[in-house]
Each structure stands twice: as structure tokens, then as C-alpha cells.
Design a protein around this motif. Structure first.
Motif, PDB file in Angstrom:
ATOM      1  N   ILE A 133       0.834  -1.203   0.000  1.00 51.78           N
ATOM      2  CA  ILE A 133       0.000   0.000   0.000  1.00 51.78           C
ATOM      3  C   ILE A 133       0.871   1.256   0.000  1.00 51.78           C
ATOM      4  CG2 ILE A 133      -1.699   1.297   1.359  1.00 51.78           C
ATOM      5  CD1 ILE A 133      -2.906  -1.540   2.057  1.00 51.78           C
ATOM      6  N   LEU A 134       2.017   1.213   0.652  1.00 54.59           N
ATOM      7  CA  LEU A 134       2.950   2.343   0.554  1.00 54.59           C
ATOM      8  C   LEU A 134       3.415   2.522  -0.892  1.00 54.59           C
ATOM      9  CD1 LEU A 134       5.040   1.870   3.814  1.00 54.59           C
ATOM     10  CD2 LEU A 134       3.369   3.683   3.339  1.00 54.59           C
ATOM     11  N   ARG A 135       3.674   1.413  -1.561  1.00 52.69           N
ATOM     12  CA  ARG A 135       4.062   1.487  -2.975  1.00 52.69           C
ATOM     13  C   ARG A 135       2.911   2.040  -3.816  1.00 52.69           C
ATOM     14  NH1 ARG A 135       6.951  -3.300  -6.502  1.00 52.69           N
ATOM     15  NH2 ARG A 135       7.026  -2.153  -8.470  1.00 52.69           N
ATOM     16  N   LEU A 136       1.686   1.602  -3.540  1.00 54.50           N
ATOM     17  CA  LEU A 136       0.505   2.136  -4.218  1.00 54.50           C
ATOM     18  C   LEU A 136       0.416   3.643  -4.019  1.00 54.50           C
ATOM     19  CD1 LEU A 136      -2.315   1.747  -5.621  1.00 54.50           C
ATOM     20  CD2 LEU A 136      -3.229   1.368  -3.307  1.00 54.50           C
ATOM     21  N   GLY A 137       0.602   4.097  -2.777  1.00 56.87           N
ATOM     22  CA  GLY A 137       0.562   5.526  -2.490  1.00 56.87           C
ATOM     23  C   GLY A 137       1.618   6.295  -3.263  1.00 56.87           C
ATOM     24  N   ALA A 138       2.820   5.718  -3.355  1.00 60.73           N
ATOM     25  CA  ALA A 138       3.899   6.358  -4.110  1.00 60.73           C
ATOM     26  C   ALA A 138       3.530   6.481  -5.583  1.00 60.73           C
ATOM     27  CB  ALA A 138       5.200   5.566  -3.945  1.00 60.73           C
ATOM     28  N   CYS A 139       2.993   5.432  -6.146  1.00 66.66           N
ATOM     29  CA  CYS A 139       2.664   5.427  -7.572  1.00 66.66           C
ATOM     30  C   CYS A 139       1.510   6.355  -7.917  1.00 66.66           C
ATOM     31  CB  CYS A 139       2.343   4.004  -8.026  1.00 66.66           C
ATOM     32  SG  CYS A 139       3.786   2.921  -8.044  1.00 66.66           S
ATOM     33  N   MET A 140       0.569   6.509  -7.008  1.00 66.82           N
ATOM     34  CA  MET A 140      -0.611   7.318  -7.284  1.00 66.82           C
ATOM     35  C   MET A 140      -0.547   8.714  -6.673  1.00 66.82           C
ATOM     36  SD  MET A 140      -2.385   5.646  -9.237  1.00 66.82           S
ATOM     37  CE  MET A 140      -2.995   4.094  -9.787  1.00 66.82           C
ATOM     38  N   GLY A 141       0.502   8.995  -5.919  1.00 66.28           N
ATOM     39  CA  GLY A 141       0.621  10.304  -5.284  1.00 66.28           C
ATOM     40  C   GLY A 141      -0.353  10.497  -4.141  1.00 66.28           C
ATOM     41  N   THR A 142      -0.636   9.420  -3.417  1.00 64.29           N
ATOM     42  CA  THR A 142      -1.621   9.439  -2.346  1.00 64.29           C
ATOM     43  C   THR A 142      -0.945   9.176  -0.997  1.00 64.29           C
ATOM     44  OG1 THR A 142      -3.272   8.585  -3.882  1.00 64.29           O
ATOM     45  CG2 THR A 142      -3.782   8.406  -1.539  1.00 64.29           C
ATOM     46  N   PRO A 143      -1.106  10.067  -0.030  1.00 66.26           N
ATOM     47  CA  PRO A 143      -0.543   9.824   1.300  1.00 66.26           C
ATOM     48  C   PRO A 143      -1.202   8.628   1.975  1.00 66.26           C
ATOM     49  CG  PRO A 143      -1.180  12.127   1.034  1.00 66.26           C
ATOM     50  CD  PRO A 143      -1.736  11.377  -0.131  1.00 66.26           C
ATOM     51  N   VAL A 144      -0.463   7.994   2.879  1.00 69.96           N
ATOM     52  CA  VAL A 144      -0.938   6.823   3.605  1.00 69.96           C
ATOM     53  C   VAL A 144      -0.805   7.090   5.102  1.00 69.96           C
ATOM     54  CG1 VAL A 144      -0.596   4.351   4.029  1.00 69.96           C
ATOM     55  CG2 VAL A 144      -0.267   5.287   1.715  1.00 69.96           C
ATOM     56  N   ASP A 145      -1.878   6.815   5.840  1.00 61.99           N
ATOM     57  CA  ASP A 145      -1.879   6.938   7.294  1.00 61.99           C
ATOM     58  C   ASP A 145      -1.899   5.541   7.905  1.00 61.99           C
ATOM     59  OD1 ASP A 145      -2.362   9.938   8.002  1.00 61.99           O
ATOM     60  OD2 ASP A 145      -3.715   9.523   6.326  1.00 61.99           O
ATOM     61  N   LEU A 146      -1.013   5.299   8.852  1.00 65.93           N
ATOM     62  CA  LEU A 146      -0.927   4.020   9.550  1.00 65.93           C
ATOM     63  C   LEU A 146      -1.352   4.243  10.992  1.00 65.93           C
ATOM     64  CD1 LEU A 146       2.561   2.975   8.140  1.00 65.93           C
ATOM     65  CD2 LEU A 146       0.302   2.296   7.285  1.00 65.93           C
ATOM     66  N   ILE A 147      -2.455   3.602  11.374  1.00 63.26           N
ATOM     67  CA  ILE A 147      -3.009   3.769  12.713  1.00 63.26           C
ATOM     68  C   ILE A 147      -2.536   2.606  13.578  1.00 63.26           C
ATOM     69  CG2 ILE A 147      -5.122   4.030  14.065  1.00 63.26           C
ATOM     70  CD1 ILE A 147      -6.429   4.941  11.297  1.00 63.26           C
TER      71      ILE A 147
END
Length: 150
Positions: free
Chosen positions: A17-31
């Protein structure tokens, strides 16, 4: 648009999902808490060098995360929802929230979400892999809002 993971348990899913965020320019929050040590090599293996191209934040629990959401809508992806993720109308500031792999989110988290949607599946199967679900959800949300990378 942001992706938020509630207490993820599998390092490889977080890495993907971090890789997905990198590819799509989307931040990721980890709770937190997470079900693995953050220095787990499986996170870096799945994210590869893409981890250097994604904005992500770790939050010490749901309330700490929620304080960062401001006016954004929390859109919970859950197998318990009745509304299809493909019939839902996304907004650019939405936070796409996914529960832990083994149990989703607890009722008190689900109750504060602005919307609950599900990815339609064949009835003989239970659920998708977390990283796969996040990719399908983010792709549809970005498509609808015109946010797909060029």
C-alpha cells in the motif's frame, strides 16, 4: 485523497500500500498498534525503493489519527456495508479507511465514519487481500475525482 490503515497486521500489505501511495501520489496513514515491528524487512521488501516517494504518517491510535482528518470524510471499506464502492460518489478530500486484516474496525470506529462501502464480490468468497482492496478503491476514487496521475 488519503488511504488510512487501521491497525494493519501484515507487513507485506503495508509495504504494498505504501508502494501504491507512491505510484498514485496518495498519502498513507498508519493507525497503530500494528501487528508487526515497524523495522520489519517485509515492509521495505514490498515497498522497495518506492517508500522514499510516498508521504506517510504513523498515528498512536485512532483518536490521534482522527485529529488529523479535519473536514475530510472518512469512507470505511467493509464487507458489512450494503452500498457498492462503485456507486458511491467520492470527493477529492476523502480518506479511504481500511480495517485490520483479521477483524476490520471495531464498532466505535465504524460509527464515526461518514460512509461505509463495500467492494462487490462473488458470494462464495469472503474478502480481498487488503492491498488489492486498497488498489481497487483508490483507483475508483481517483478516477471519479479526476485525480489519476497523467
Amino acid at each position: 485523497m488519503r488511504i488510512a490503515l487501521f491497525e494493519p497486521e501484515i507487513a507485506g500489505n503495508v509495504g504494498g500500500i505504501l508502494r501504491l501511495g507512491a505510484c498514485m501520489g496518495t498519502p498513507v496513514d498508519l493507525i497503530e498498534p500494528m501487528g508487526f515491528a515497524w523495522d520489519d524487512k517485509r515492509v521495505r521488501r514490498a515497498a522497495m525503493d518506492y517508500i522514499d516517494h510516498v508521504t506517510f504518517a504513523r498515528h498512536d491510535g485512532f483518536e490521534a489519527f482522527r485529529s488529523t482528518v479535519d473536514e475530510s470524510r472518512l469512507v470505511l471499506f467493509t464487507t458489512k456495508a450494503t452500498q457498492s464502492a462503485y456507486d458511491f460518489v467520492y470527493q477529492p478530500g476523502d480518506v479511504l479507511l481500511f480495517g485490520k486484516e483479521s477483524a476490520g474496525v471495531p464498532p466505535h470506529v465504524a460509527e464515526v465514519c461518514d460512509a461505509k462501502v463495500r467492494i462487490p464480490l462473488r458470494p462464495e468468497v469472503r474478502s480481498l487481500n487488503l492491498a488489492t482492496a486498497a488498489a481497487l478503491a483508490l483507483g475508483e476514487a481517483l478516477r471519479q475525482t479526476g485525480g489519476l496521475p497523467g
